[in-house]
Design an enzyme around this catalytic site. Structure first.
Site, PDB file in Angstrom:
ATOM      1  N   CYS A 237       0.939  -0.969  -0.084  1.00  0.00           N
ATOM      2  CA  CYS A 237      -0.182   0.225  -0.304  1.00  0.00           C
ATOM      3  C   CYS A 237       0.780   1.012  -0.447  1.00  0.00           C
ATOM      4  CB  CYS A 237      -0.902   0.361   1.048  1.00  0.00           C
ATOM      5  SG  CYS A 237      -1.714  -1.349   0.964  1.00  0.00           S
ATOM      6  N   HIS A 238       2.118   1.158   0.495  1.00  0.00           N
ATOM      7  CA  HIS A 238       3.315   3.228   0.542  1.00  0.00           C
ATOM      8  C   HIS A 238       3.696   2.106   0.829  1.00  0.00           C
ATOM      9  CE1 HIS A 238      -1.647   3.571   2.975  1.00  0.00           C
ATOM     10  NE2 HIS A 238      -1.150   4.303   2.144  1.00  0.00           N
ATOM     11  N   GLY A 239       4.122   0.697   0.697  1.00  0.00           N
ATOM     12  CA  GLY A 239       5.769   0.362   0.521  1.00  0.00           C
ATOM     13  C   GLY A 239       6.701   0.735   2.111  1.00  0.00           C
ATOM     14  N   PRO A 252       7.639   4.238   4.997  1.00  0.00           N
ATOM     15  CA  PRO A 252       6.992   5.168   6.195  1.00  0.00           C
ATOM     16  C   PRO A 252       6.325   4.751   7.699  1.00  0.00           C
ATOM     17  CG  PRO A 252       5.183   4.476   3.889  1.00  0.00           C
ATOM     18  CD  PRO A 252       6.821   3.488   3.669  1.00  0.00           C
TER      19      PRO A 252
END
Length: 273
Positions: A237-239, A252
């Site tokens: 989703c956001h790495g 993150p």
């Protein structure tokens, strides 16, 4: 003509009396004679003697009589035929004797009062305890929720180098059977250089078994096992990248993957919860 005028004008009684007292060509003078009428006695009505009529004869305000020069005095009705009630049946035996001082029975009377107050206090406390207990019981977890509080995993069904995902308390649970190479790799990393510094030794009870809650610490996504730059877990989703110990290495996410409470009752069984 005069008769019609008199009738229409309403003066007939007066003019008729005049015509009888004054002589004319048609009627001679007739002297007026006063006739005394007999008096009629109307008997007064007899009022029946009922509770309502007799109540009207009672005084409506306080009766007063004058005594002395100026001073009015109030008349009081003395009910001398009423017997004074006896309350000895309702009194304690210790205070029925008028010649006995009340101090002599002070201890026994206080003991009874204290016993009564203490008994009521204990009863109220017991009732309040039952109410609170019932209220807390209604808010406790149901049987189906308690049944899912713990989960048992057979470790013999997980081959080395593989990770399985199990639903536990509505969340994904990762159970990973690590190889010796994976263990040596994650323990060779200096944990002080990580964003959330934590050594691998305190995250596992046995070096070959890794137990994690599969929820990304960034926004709650579910990472993919055996993926990412460090061979552990990867959140697409956001790495966010995690290693084989569930520690954050890139991305993150602020923290490492959470480790739940678990035990090993034997070599082939894992109990989480």
């Amino acid at each position: 003509m005069w008769s019609s005028v008199v009738r229409n004008a309403g003066l007939a009684p007066y003019l008729t009396a005049t015509s009888q007292c004054v002589a004319s060509q048609l009627r001679p003078l007739i002297p007026a004679v006063a006739v005394k009428a007999d008096s009629v006695l109307v008997p007064s009505p007899v009022e029946p003697k009922t509770s309502g009529t007799m109540a009207k004869t009672l005084p409506r305000s306080a009766l007063r009589v004058t005594s002395g020069v100026h001073g009015p005095s109030q008349v009081r009705f003395a009910h001398s035929d009423i017997t004074v009630p006896d309350f000895n049946d309702y009194r304690r035996r210790d205070v029925q004797d008028p010649n006995k001082p009340a101090v002599s029975s002070d201890v026994s009377r206080k003991a009874f009062s204290y016993m009564l107050v203490g008994g009521c206090a204990v009863t109220c406390a017991y009732a309040a305890k039952n109410v609170v207990q019932d209220l807390v019981t209604t808010m406790s977890a149901s049987a189906d929720v308690l049944a899912l509080a713990k989960i048992e995993v057979k470790l013999s069904e997980i081959p080395e180098g593989k990770s399985v995902t199990i639903k536990w308390r509505g969340k994904p649970l990762f159970v990973r059977h690590r190889t010796d190479e994976e263990v040596n790799e994650v323990r060779a990393v200096d944990h002080n250089t990580l964003r959330d510094p934590e050594p691998d030794e305190i995250r596992v009870q046995k070096a070959e078994w890794l137990v994690l809650i599969g929820v990304c610490t960034h926004l709650g996504c579910v990472p993919i096992a055996n993926a990412g730059d460090y061979g552990g877990y990867y959140c697409p989703c956001h790495g966010s990248h995690y290693d084989a110990s569930g520690r954050l290495r890139k991305g993150p996410a602020p923290y490492n993957l959470e480790v739940p409470e678990y035990t090993f009752p034997d070599e082939e069984t894992l109990i989480v919860g």
